[in-house]
Design a protein around this motif. Structure first.
Motif, PDB file in Angstrom:
ATOM      1  N   GLY A  79     -32.898  10.879 -57.489  1.00 35.22           N
ATOM      2  CA  GLY A  79     -33.086  12.324 -57.651  1.00 35.22           C
ATOM      3  C   GLY A  79     -31.811  13.143 -57.599  1.00 35.22           C
ATOM      4  N   LEU A  80     -30.717  12.539 -57.205  1.00 33.36           N
ATOM      5  CA  LEU A  80     -29.459  13.271 -57.073  1.00 33.36           C
ATOM      6  C   LEU A  80     -28.513  12.824 -58.184  1.00 33.36           C
ATOM      7  CD1 LEU A  80     -28.147  15.224 -55.024  1.00 33.36           C
ATOM      8  CD2 LEU A  80     -27.394  13.241 -53.740  1.00 33.36           C
ATOM      9  N   LYS A  81     -27.949  13.785 -58.906  1.00 31.22           N
ATOM     10  CA  LYS A  81     -27.024  13.407 -59.985  1.00 31.22           C
ATOM     11  C   LYS A  81     -25.732  12.847 -59.405  1.00 31.22           C
ATOM     12  CE  LYS A  81     -28.948  16.542 -63.317  1.00 31.22           C
ATOM     13  NZ  LYS A  81     -28.939  17.935 -63.730  1.00 31.22           N
ATOM     14  N   VAL A  97     -21.662  23.861 -58.002  1.00 33.85           N
ATOM     15  CA  VAL A  97     -22.598  22.720 -58.025  1.00 33.85           C
ATOM     16  C   VAL A  97     -21.839  21.412 -57.775  1.00 33.85           C
ATOM     17  CG1 VAL A  97     -24.202  21.371 -59.448  1.00 33.85           C
ATOM     18  CG2 VAL A  97     -24.226  23.848 -59.583  1.00 33.85           C
ATOM     19  N   GLN A 117     -20.926  21.034 -54.180  1.00 35.41           N
ATOM     20  CA  GLN A 117     -22.105  20.790 -53.345  1.00 35.41           C
ATOM     21  C   GLN A 117     -22.667  19.386 -53.578  1.00 35.41           C
ATOM     22  OE1 GLN A 117     -24.655  24.241 -54.054  1.00 35.41           O
ATOM     23  NE2 GLN A 117     -23.401  25.499 -52.695  1.00 35.41           N
ATOM     24  N   ARG A 118     -22.574  18.920 -54.824  1.00 34.61           N
ATOM     25  CA  ARG A 118     -23.079  17.571 -55.124  1.00 34.61           C
ATOM     26  C   ARG A 118     -22.222  16.513 -54.425  1.00 34.61           C
ATOM     27  NH1 ARG A 118     -23.798  17.652 -61.105  1.00 34.61           N
ATOM     28  NH2 ARG A 118     -25.770  18.738 -60.809  1.00 34.61           N
ATOM     29  N   MET A 143     -20.364  16.875 -51.737  1.00 36.31           N
ATOM     30  CA  MET A 143     -20.536  16.915 -50.283  1.00 36.31           C
ATOM     31  C   MET A 143     -21.900  16.338 -49.884  1.00 36.31           C
ATOM     32  SD  MET A 143     -19.297  19.660 -47.663  1.00 36.31           S
ATOM     33  CE  MET A 143     -20.030  20.065 -46.090  1.00 36.31           C
ATOM     34  N   THR A 144     -22.932  16.612 -50.675  1.00 38.36           N
ATOM     35  CA  THR A 144     -24.259  16.064 -50.361  1.00 38.36           C
ATOM     36  C   THR A 144     -24.227  14.539 -50.397  1.00 38.36           C
ATOM     37  OG1 THR A 144     -25.334  18.025 -51.237  1.00 38.36           O
ATOM     38  CG2 THR A 144     -26.709  16.083 -51.024  1.00 38.36           C
ATOM     39  N   ILE A 158     -25.189  12.344 -46.989  1.00 36.25           N
ATOM     40  CA  ILE A 158     -26.402  11.520 -46.889  1.00 36.25           C
ATOM     41  C   ILE A 158     -26.091  10.023 -46.961  1.00 36.25           C
ATOM     42  CG2 ILE A 158     -27.793  13.385 -47.910  1.00 36.25           C
ATOM     43  CD1 ILE A 158     -28.104  11.671 -50.406  1.00 36.25           C
ATOM     44  N   PRO A 191     -33.936  10.406 -50.361  1.00 37.54           N
ATOM     45  CA  PRO A 191     -33.633  11.563 -49.517  1.00 37.54           C
ATOM     46  C   PRO A 191     -34.684  12.652 -49.759  1.00 37.54           C
ATOM     47  CG  PRO A 191     -32.041  11.360 -51.318  1.00 37.54           C
ATOM     48  CD  PRO A 191     -32.922  10.154 -51.382  1.00 37.54           C
ATOM     49  N   SER A 192     -34.766  13.588 -48.838  1.00 33.56           N
ATOM     50  CA  SER A 192     -35.827  14.599 -48.898  1.00 33.56           C
ATOM     51  C   SER A 192     -35.791  15.391 -50.204  1.00 33.56           C
ATOM     52  CB  SER A 192     -35.664  15.566 -47.720  1.00 33.56           C
ATOM     53  OG  SER A 192     -36.540  16.650 -47.869  1.00 33.56           O
ATOM     54  N   ARG A 193     -36.965  15.576 -50.800  1.00 33.14           N
ATOM     55  CA  ARG A 193     -37.068  16.398 -52.014  1.00 33.14           C
ATOM     56  C   ARG A 193     -37.919  17.627 -51.740  1.00 33.14           C
ATOM     57  NH1 ARG A 193     -33.767  15.589 -56.051  1.00 33.14           N
ATOM     58  NH2 ARG A 193     -35.332  16.104 -57.627  1.00 33.14           N
ATOM     59  N   ALA A 244     -26.421  26.285 -55.244  1.00 30.18           N
ATOM     60  CA  ALA A 244     -26.306  26.748 -56.633  1.00 30.18           C
ATOM     61  C   ALA A 244     -27.597  26.523 -57.425  1.00 30.18           C
ATOM     62  CB  ALA A 244     -25.132  26.051 -57.303  1.00 30.18           C
ATOM     63  N   TRP A 298     -25.555  26.811 -47.751  1.00 34.33           N
ATOM     64  CA  TRP A 298     -26.248  26.007 -48.757  1.00 34.33           C
ATOM     65  C   TRP A 298     -26.750  24.746 -48.047  1.00 34.33           C
ATOM     66  CZ3 TRP A 298     -24.738  21.084 -50.499  1.00 34.33           C
ATOM     67  CH2 TRP A 298     -23.500  20.636 -50.019  1.00 34.33           C
ATOM     68  N   VAL A 323     -29.044  20.330 -53.295  1.00 33.43           N
ATOM     69  CA  VAL A 323     -28.483  20.291 -54.648  1.00 33.43           C
ATOM     70  C   VAL A 323     -29.347  19.338 -55.469  1.00 33.43           C
ATOM     71  CG1 VAL A 323     -26.804  18.416 -54.244  1.00 33.43           C
ATOM     72  CG2 VAL A 323     -26.308  20.154 -55.947  1.00 33.43           C
ATOM     73  N   ASP A 324     -29.553  19.672 -56.728  1.00 31.80           N
ATOM     74  CA  ASP A 324     -30.421  18.865 -57.616  1.00 31.80           C
ATOM     75  C   ASP A 324     -31.805  18.629 -56.993  1.00 31.80           C
ATOM     76  OD1 ASP A 324     -28.230  18.573 -59.330  1.00 31.80           O
ATOM     77  OD2 ASP A 324     -27.587  16.712 -58.360  1.00 31.80           O
ATOM     78  N   GLY A 325     -32.269  19.571 -56.174  1.00 28.49           N
ATOM     79  CA  GLY A 325     -33.593  19.418 -55.560  1.00 28.49           C
ATOM     80  C   GLY A 325     -33.620  18.445 -54.388  1.00 28.49           C
TER      81      GLY A 325
END
Ligand SMILES: [Fe+2]
Lengths: 314, 296
Positions: free
Chosen positions: A12-14, A31, A34-35, A37-38, A42, A124-126, B75, B104, B107-109
């Motif tokens: 689910g995460l790009k 974006v 944030q991507r 760092m996410t 995780i 991971p949580s959606r 975002a 934040w 991201v991407d849901g």
């Protein structure tokens, strides 16, 4: 041996950008940051609960962290990200720990934590709410049985029962159908539905009594930790034996906002299942089997209506 | 400001967070409390005990919604299902304002369920303000954004945290939930002066304040909400109250939660500083009036 958790890719995460953006000129840059760092936060922790030292592209994590996080005179960029990485895992494992006492008892704490790490690494949580954190755990166990072997069948049953409790706790309650309303439509046309908070379960283990026994044991332990004379008693009850195979049918529901589970006979279960599947009342009763007597069915319906289980299908 | 458009022109006084261990005490003893802050997500459900308790609380008390997952700074577009559930709750509680964090977390849901620090840049301020406006327009309720505690900063940041907060709230034309404990925690973690922060935000936009306890570690401070409020935080609160006026204030206590009375007594300590601010304000007014004709 299970494949290492760190090699599991999150769904689910790009993909993260190769490098952190050097400046944020647009929303797209935000974006990307944030991507990246996410993905870092995780990532499963190391055995010593640290941030993994090597990034997915083989670079040292210190280098990746320094690219976008400022150090100060006490903490390096790596250590600052590690704080967030640890908080992420500790928080979510804690919640799943509390939500799944039965599964924890089946697997033991260590194996349970490994399973949760692998689960959250893949799923991971959606959802915005932590309430849904366990929603795909059953699916994950079916897909990757190595984390629960040799107790996968039991674990799958327990997870379904524990998730049903979440559903019973806060799903909607629709207006109940009265006997008069039911009588107004002929059974060949009448379609009912069950309250959304009810889950019907056909299980291969008596997990209802097992999970209740585990919860009682846990409560005793908590009490014991506050009272010295109870320690011995708690130690004696330390182990709740895993249940043996036995087919059971159970409805997990609530009444006056308290959670209940109710054992059902097979015919009653089949009728309820047919109602939930949207069959007409006539067909649903037929699904109960030929041996069921009309007065039995009448008794069940009277009880289900008293419990407020039946509503009108939209 | 005691009452402004950002808190729905209310004057709510001192509240505490509504927490599960206190439910029984509140419902049985019905203690006098100005208001309760509820965590929206705990009640964004379709039925069951959470909503029953909420309805019972609302029969006796005023509640204000505080969210932890709207992620104004993510975002991603706001999630429709989330907004719909939130709006249903706003209608149920009739909250005069709604708060969530300037941070934040998704991201991407995919959700981290954490309050992550923003990069303090103009691009992210613009995007964040747009999102706040969209959400407010949909929910039809005033919004106050809360500053978070943070443990990391980005190289890309172009301004201080308080400049960023000001930039966002001016662009969004929304309110501020000023968490003075979070300011203190971040000031220690990032070596800035917390008074510069408080002096630097638009005071007329502050619709609510938070106070809370934190925990000191060797190399950083964590925002743990498991202690009474520490002295330096009360001092900051007093300073903020002088600048912003007496504002709806809430004590957050989320872990190792003691008895209801202990939490409430801790919150009521804010009165001391509120009285101080009121006296200071009155003497300023008196000074403007000139010399007294006669002493009464
Ligand atoms: Fe806060």
């Amino acid at each position: 041996m299970p494949r290492s958790i760190s090699s599991i890719r999150a769904t689910g995460l790009k993909a993260p950008p190769k490098h952190a953006p050097r400046r944020l000129a647009s929303t797209n840059d935000v974006v990307k940051l944030q991507r990246l760092m996410t993905h870092i936060l995780i990532r499963p922790l190391t055995k010593s609960d640290g941030l993994q030292p090597v990034w997915i592209d083989g670079r040292p994590m210190t280098e990746v962290a320094e690219e976008f996080i400022k150090p100060n005179d006490r903490l390096s960029a790596f250590e600052r990200l590690q704080l967030y990485n640890r908080m992420y895992w500790f928080r979510l494992i804690d919640i799943m720990h509390d939500d799944n006492p039965g599964l924890r008892a089946v697997l033991g704490d260590k194996k349970f934590t490994r399973l949760i790490e692998a689960y959250l690494a893949k799923y991971p949580s959606r959802s915005f709410t932590l309430r849904n954190l366990c929603s795909r755990l059953g699916q994950f166990i079916r897909e990757e049985s190595r984390w629960t072997a040799p107790h996968t069948a039991l674990a799958t049953n327990v997870v379904r029962f524990e998730w049903a409790q979440t559903v019973a706790f806060d799903e909607a309650q629709l207006p109940v159908l009265s006997a008069a309303e039911i009588a107004r439509t002929p059974p060949v046309r009448l379609r009912l539905r069950l309250q959304p908070y009810i889950t019907l379960l056909a299980l291969d283990y008596p997990v209802d009594t097992y999970v209740v026994a585990v919860k009682q044991r846990n409560a005793l332990r908590t009490e014991a930790s506050n009272a010295v004379d109870k320690v011995r008693e708690a130690k004696q009850s330390k182990y709740v034996a895993r249940p043996r195979r036995e087919r059971i049918y159970v409805a997990v529901h609530r009444l006056d906002n308290w959670l209940y589970y109710k054992r059902l006979g097979r015919p009653a279960f089949l009728i309820l299942q047919a109602i939930a599947a949207g069959q007409t009342l006539d067909d649903a009763v037929t699904a109960g089997g030929r041996r069921v007597k009309p007065e039995q069915v009448g008794g069940w319906f009277a009880m289900w209506m008293e419990l407020g289980w039946l509503c009108r299908k939209k | 400001m005691p009452a402004n458009s950002f808190n729905g022109h209310t004057d709510y006084g001192i509240g505490i967070g509504l927490r599960v261990p206190h439910y029984a005490h509140i419902l049985e003893k019905k203690p006098v409390v100005d208001w309760f802050e509820i965590i929206s997500e705990n009640f964004m459900v379709d039925g069951g005990r959470p909503l029953q308790v909420l309805d019972q609380i609302m029969e006796q008390y005023r509640v204000v919604q505080h969210g932890v997952s709207m992620y104004f700074g993510s975002a991603d577009k706001p999630d429709r299902a989330h907004l719909k559930k939130l709006k249903a709750l706003v209608k149920r509680t009739k909250t005069p304002w709604l708060s969530d964090h300037l941070c934040w977390g998704s991201v991407d849901g995919t959700y981290t369920h954490d309050l992550l620090p923003m990069p303090y840049t103009f691009a992210s301020a613009k995007r964040t303000a747009e999102k706040i406006r969209q959400i407010r327009d949909y929910l039809e309720v005033p919004i106050c954004v809360e500053n978070v505690s943070s443990y990391a900063e980005y190289h890309v940041s172009e301004m201080s945290e308080w400049e960023f907060l000001s930039e966002v709230v001016e662009r969004a034309d929304c309110g501020i939930l000023l968490d003075v404990n979070n300011i203190y925690v971040s000031a220690k973690n990032h070596d800035f002066n917390p008074y510069d922060y408080i002096n630097g935000v638009p005071h007329h936009r502050v619709g609510q304040m938070h106070v809370a306890g934190h925990t000191k570690f060797e190399k950083y401070i964590l925002d743990t909400h498991d202690h009474p409020v520490l002295d330096p935080v009360w001092k900051l609160y007093a300073h903020a109250t002088k600048l912003c006026g007496v504002t709806a204030t809430l004590l957050e206590w989320d872990d190792k939660i003691p008895s209801f009375d202990e939490v409430h007594d801790e919150a009521l300590k804010a009165n001391e500083f509120i009285d101080g601010a009121k006296k200071a304000k009155n003497s300023k007014r008196a000074a403007k009036a000139g010399a007294p004709v006669a002493s009464s």
